[in-house]
Motif scaffolding. Structure first.
Motif, PDB file in Angstrom:
ATOM      1  N   THR A  66       0.842  -1.189   0.000  1.00 39.10           N
ATOM      2  CA  THR A  66       0.000   0.000   0.000  1.00 39.10           C
ATOM      3  C   THR A  66       0.875   1.237   0.000  1.00 39.10           C
ATOM      4  O   THR A  66       2.019   1.205   0.468  1.00 39.10           O
ATOM      5  CB  THR A  66      -0.933   0.045   1.215  1.00 39.10           C
ATOM      6  OG1 THR A  66      -0.154   0.173   2.412  1.00 39.10           O
ATOM      7  CG2 THR A  66      -1.785  -1.210   1.309  1.00 39.10           C
ATOM      8  N   HIS A  68       0.558   5.681   0.541  1.00 34.14           N
ATOM      9  CA  HIS A  68      -0.206   6.894   0.843  1.00 34.14           C
ATOM     10  C   HIS A  68       0.353   8.057   0.039  1.00 34.14           C
ATOM     11  O   HIS A  68       1.557   8.325   0.070  1.00 34.14           O
ATOM     12  CB  HIS A  68      -0.120   7.226   2.337  1.00 34.14           C
ATOM     13  CG  HIS A  68      -0.735   8.539   2.689  1.00 34.14           C
ATOM     14  ND1 HIS A  68      -2.085   8.691   2.919  1.00 34.14           N
ATOM     15  CD2 HIS A  68      -0.184   9.775   2.824  1.00 34.14           C
ATOM     16  CE1 HIS A  68      -2.339   9.955   3.187  1.00 34.14           C
ATOM     17  NE2 HIS A  68      -1.208  10.629   3.138  1.00 34.14           N
ATOM     18  N   ASP A 103      -5.090   6.544  -0.230  1.00 31.43           N
ATOM     19  CA  ASP A 103      -4.342   5.360   0.197  1.00 31.43           C
ATOM     20  C   ASP A 103      -4.600   4.273  -0.829  1.00 31.43           C
ATOM     21  O   ASP A 103      -5.744   3.851  -1.024  1.00 31.43           O
ATOM     22  CB  ASP A 103      -4.778   4.922   1.595  1.00 31.43           C
ATOM     23  CG  ASP A 103      -4.363   5.924   2.655  1.00 31.43           C
ATOM     24  OD1 ASP A 103      -3.146   6.118   2.834  1.00 31.43           O
ATOM     25  OD2 ASP A 103      -5.249   6.530   3.291  1.00 31.43           O
ATOM     26  N   ASN A 105      -4.093   0.609  -2.697  1.00 32.06           N
ATOM     27  CA  ASN A 105      -3.734  -0.809  -2.690  1.00 32.06           C
ATOM     28  C   ASN A 105      -3.065  -1.104  -4.029  1.00 32.06           C
ATOM     29  O   ASN A 105      -3.703  -1.059  -5.074  1.00 32.06           O
ATOM     30  CB  ASN A 105      -4.974  -1.676  -2.507  1.00 32.06           C
ATOM     31  CG  ASN A 105      -4.671  -3.166  -2.528  1.00 32.06           C
ATOM     32  OD1 ASN A 105      -3.514  -3.580  -2.686  1.00 32.06           O
ATOM     33  ND2 ASN A 105      -5.694  -3.980  -2.382  1.00 32.06           N
TER      34      ASN A 105
END
Length: 276
Positions: A66, A68, A103, A105
């Protein structure tokens, strides 16, 4: 801050809003104002069940990946004209922004929408910047988790289950080499992925897509030289530091370098931006 006349009250409002929230501003080379949704995802056709080989000879399979993002900016200047000073605002003309966090994935190619729609001017962009930041890109203490990883690397019959958490705060500050210039390496420079090559035209009715390929992050990571995982006796950790002073120091530095400058085996950037 970069500022430039935008020509009308609406444009000026955009300028003020950008300045108030991030410290970066959009200028214009004469195109009309546009707004657009912005999305981020992993690479096209990503298959998280498949491993990939990195330049160090390890086969890596990611279970978690992940990232950000605090914001994205696109610029008329080509990548070769990156910042020549301590400023975190690059030369050229900022023509569009997605000035809201997301955020992402990275193990899916499903588009994930930025929290705020993008806006800018109908111009051609040649480079982009990704802001890996929280609420304040200039604050050392504002240090959210930027990247989370977990997976297994293998080579020569040996497997290395690993995890990593990447933040960008005091752990990434560069030492002051000249006391007369204490601001020579501000933290904001460590938080900006700059010089991402782009060749897109911004237009009304389109959408911006950022695709992030984490396979380009691991070119300088030796998974056989990591730190033991205190939470898992059979696992390993990539340190969240450029200078941990531990066995995994080079891996921690290499991963962070890969995040900021990563390229794929093809030579393409780990970050691809289109406007569709």
């Amino acid at each position: 801050m970069r500022s430039a006349p935008l020509g009308n009250a609406m444009a000026f409002a955009l300028l003020v809003a950008a300045a108030a929230t991030t410290g970066a501003c959009i200028g214009t080379t004469g195109g009309g104002l546009v707004s657009f949704p912005a999305y981020a995802s992993g690479p096209k056709d990503v298959d998280p069940t498949q491993s990939f080989r990195v330049s160090s000879g390890f086969d890596v399979r990611l279970n978690v990946a992940t990232m950000h993002l605090g914001a994205l900016y696109v610029n008329t200047a080509p990548p070769s004209t990156g910042s020549q000073s301590t400023s975190c605002v690059n030369p050229g003309q900022y023509v569009a922004q997605a000035n809201g966090a997301v955020d992402v994935n990275l193990l899916t190619d499903t588009p994930q929408r930025f929290s705020v729609d993008g806006n800018g001017t109908a111009d051609v962009a040649r480079s982009a910047e990704l802001w890996l930041s929280g609420r304040d890109i200039n604050s050392v203490s504002d240090s959210p988790i930027i990247v989370t990883l977990a997976g297994t690397a293998s080579r020569g019959g040996n497997a290395y289950p690993f995890r990593a958490t990447v933040t960008i705060g005091a752990n990434r500050l560069k030492p002051v080499s000249n006391t007369a210039l204490p601001g020579l390496n501000p933290i904001c420079r460590q938080r900006i992925v700059s010089g991402v090559p782009v060749n897109v035209r911004i237009f009304e009715g389109g959408a911006l897509y950022l695709r992030i390929d984490p396979r380009g992050w691991f070119n300088n990571v030796d998974f056989s030289k990591l730190d033991p995982d205190p939470r898992d006796p059979s696992g390993w950790v990539i340190p969240d530091s450029d200078s941990s002073g531990t066995a995994g120091e080079a891996a921690g530095r290499g991963l962070f370098t890969g995040i900021r400058t990563g390229v794929l085996p093809s030579g393409a950037s780990a970050y691809a931006i289109t406007f569709e």
